[in-house]
Scaffold this motif. Structure first.
Motif, short mmCIF file in Angstrom:
data_model
loop_
_atom_site.label_atom_id
_atom_site.label_comp_id
_atom_site.label_asym_id
_atom_site.label_seq_id
_atom_site.Cartn_x
_atom_site.Cartn_y
_atom_site.Cartn_z
N HIS A 50 67.36 71.69 66.37
CA HIS A 50 66.64 71.53 65.27
C HIS A 50 65.78 72.60 64.88
CE1 HIS A 50 66.87 67.21 65.27
NE2 HIS A 50 66.76 67.06 66.37
N LEU A 51 65.22 73.43 65.82
CA LEU A 51 64.64 74.49 65.43
C LEU A 51 65.51 75.56 64.43
CD1 LEU A 51 62.20 76.47 65.46
CD2 LEU A 51 62.93 77.40 67.59
N GLU A 52 66.73 75.85 65.09
CA GLU A 52 67.65 76.82 64.32
C GLU A 52 68.02 76.06 62.77
OE1 GLU A 52 71.16 76.97 67.01
OE2 GLU A 52 70.03 77.81 68.70
N ALA B 271 67.59 81.19 67.89
CA ALA B 271 66.57 80.72 66.86
C ALA B 271 65.61 81.95 66.59
CB ALA B 271 65.75 79.93 67.32
N GLY B 272 65.53 82.71 67.89
CA GLY B 272 64.86 84.10 67.50
C GLY B 272 65.26 85.03 66.66
N GLY B 273 66.61 85.17 66.76
CA GLY B 273 67.30 85.93 65.60
C GLY B 273 67.06 85.59 64.31
N GLU C 174 54.88 75.43 61.88
CA GLU C 174 55.06 73.91 62.14
C GLU C 174 56.43 73.82 63.04
OE1 GLU C 174 54.41 69.36 62.63
OE2 GLU C 174 53.26 71.40 62.04
N SER C 175 57.45 74.27 62.44
CA SER C 175 58.58 74.46 63.25
C SER C 175 58.57 74.86 64.71
CB SER C 175 59.61 75.26 62.33
OG SER C 175 59.95 74.79 61.16
N VAL C 176 57.73 76.05 64.86
CA VAL C 176 57.76 76.68 66.09
C VAL C 176 56.78 75.88 67.08
CG1 VAL C 176 57.13 78.61 67.42
CG2 VAL C 176 58.22 78.84 65.02
N ASP C 177 55.91 75.42 66.53
CA ASP C 177 55.14 74.43 67.34
C ASP C 177 55.70 73.03 67.74
OD1 ASP C 177 52.38 74.08 68.64
OD2 ASP C 177 52.30 72.24 66.96
N THR C 178 56.13 72.38 66.85
CA THR C 178 57.00 71.35 67.23
C THR C 178 58.23 71.47 68.02
OG1 THR C 178 58.53 71.37 65.04
CG2 THR C 178 56.39 70.22 65.17
N TYR C 179 58.81 72.58 68.20
CA TYR C 179 59.72 73.00 69.24
C TYR C 179 59.30 72.92 70.33
CZ TYR C 179 62.44 76.20 72.05
OH TYR C 179 63.05 76.87 73.05
N ASN C 180 58.12 73.85 70.65
CA ASN C 180 57.50 74.11 71.74
C ASN C 180 57.07 72.62 72.53
OD1 ASN C 180 57.44 76.72 72.06
ND2 ASN C 180 55.84 77.06 70.95
N ARG C 181 56.59 71.62 71.56
CA ARG C 181 56.19 70.31 72.17
C ARG C 181 57.24 69.53 72.81
NH1 ARG C 181 51.11 68.58 70.12
NH2 ARG C 181 50.00 70.18 68.97
#
Length: 208
Positions: free
Chosen positions: A168-170, A100-102, A144-151
């Motif tokens: 999901h994030l990917e 996901a980071g890439g 929103e994508s990154v925040d929901t991933y963290n949650r």
């Protein structure tokens, strides 16, 4: 002080009305009424005739057009660049899985190339729909994508066995990257049509 401002506003409104279409049209009709009065056609009720004609002229006159505010597209992109900078600062503090980071790095690089000051940004600024799409992605979709991933990652630790949140994030970042590529392709098409139009113009001018 307040009385002075109120008086100034009243004077401005009065001057604006004197110069308005309604007053000019009403005055023109009122002059007709005065002419009727001078010829005796209006009889003893000539003051009412003059006032009535003035009112009729003011009513049928087209309303004053208030010019809509003008927005400078380059200023909108300037604000968006600032928001993009804040997004990058936020993302620098977030830990993401390698895949996901890439994908996120590729996405941010594409956003950055579109927003860099220059002729590319000028083409972008001329397309309000593209500016809206990019603004939505920078200000809403990516954070929103990154925040929901963290949650979801926190909840996944309590209830393992569900779909890993990084999947999901990917997928979300892939969709956003595809959207950004379509946006870029659309801007490229605009420039291609512009070049083709200029070629056609030069060829037709050469034939004439």
């Amino acid at each position: 002080m307040a009385t002075s401002r109120s008086s100034s506003r009243s004077n401005s409104r009065a001057l604006a009305y004197l110069e308005s279409r309604k007053n000019l049209a009403g005055s023109a009709c009122g002059v007709v009424g005065v002419g009727l009065a001078l010829t005796g056609a209006a009889g003893s009720l000539w003051p009412l005739v003059v006032v009535g004609l003035y009112a009729a002229g003011a009513l049928i006159a087209p309303p004053e057009r208030v010019a809509p505010p003008e927005f400078d597209p380059s200023e909108q992109l300037g604000v968006l660049r600032e928001d993009f900078g804040r997004l990058r600062e936020y993302l620098a503090e977030v830990e993401l899985p390698p895949a996901a980071g890439g994908k996120l790095t590729e996405l941010l690089e594409l956003y950055g190339r579109l927003l860099d000051p220059g002729w590319v940004a000028d083409v972008l600024a001329a397309d309000p729909e593209s500016v809206h799409a990019l603004s939505r992605a920078v200000r809403t979709d990516v954070p929103e994508s990154v925040d929901t991933y963290n949650r979801a990652r926190w909840w996944n630790r309590l209830q393992p066995g569900t779909v890993p949140p990084e999947r999901h994030l990917e997928r979300q970042l892939s969709v956003l990257f595809d959207e950004a590529e379509r946006l870029t392709a659309g801007l490229h098409e605009v420039e291609t049509r512009r070049q083709q139009t200029h070629t056609t113009y030069l060829e037709e001018r050469g034939r004439s």
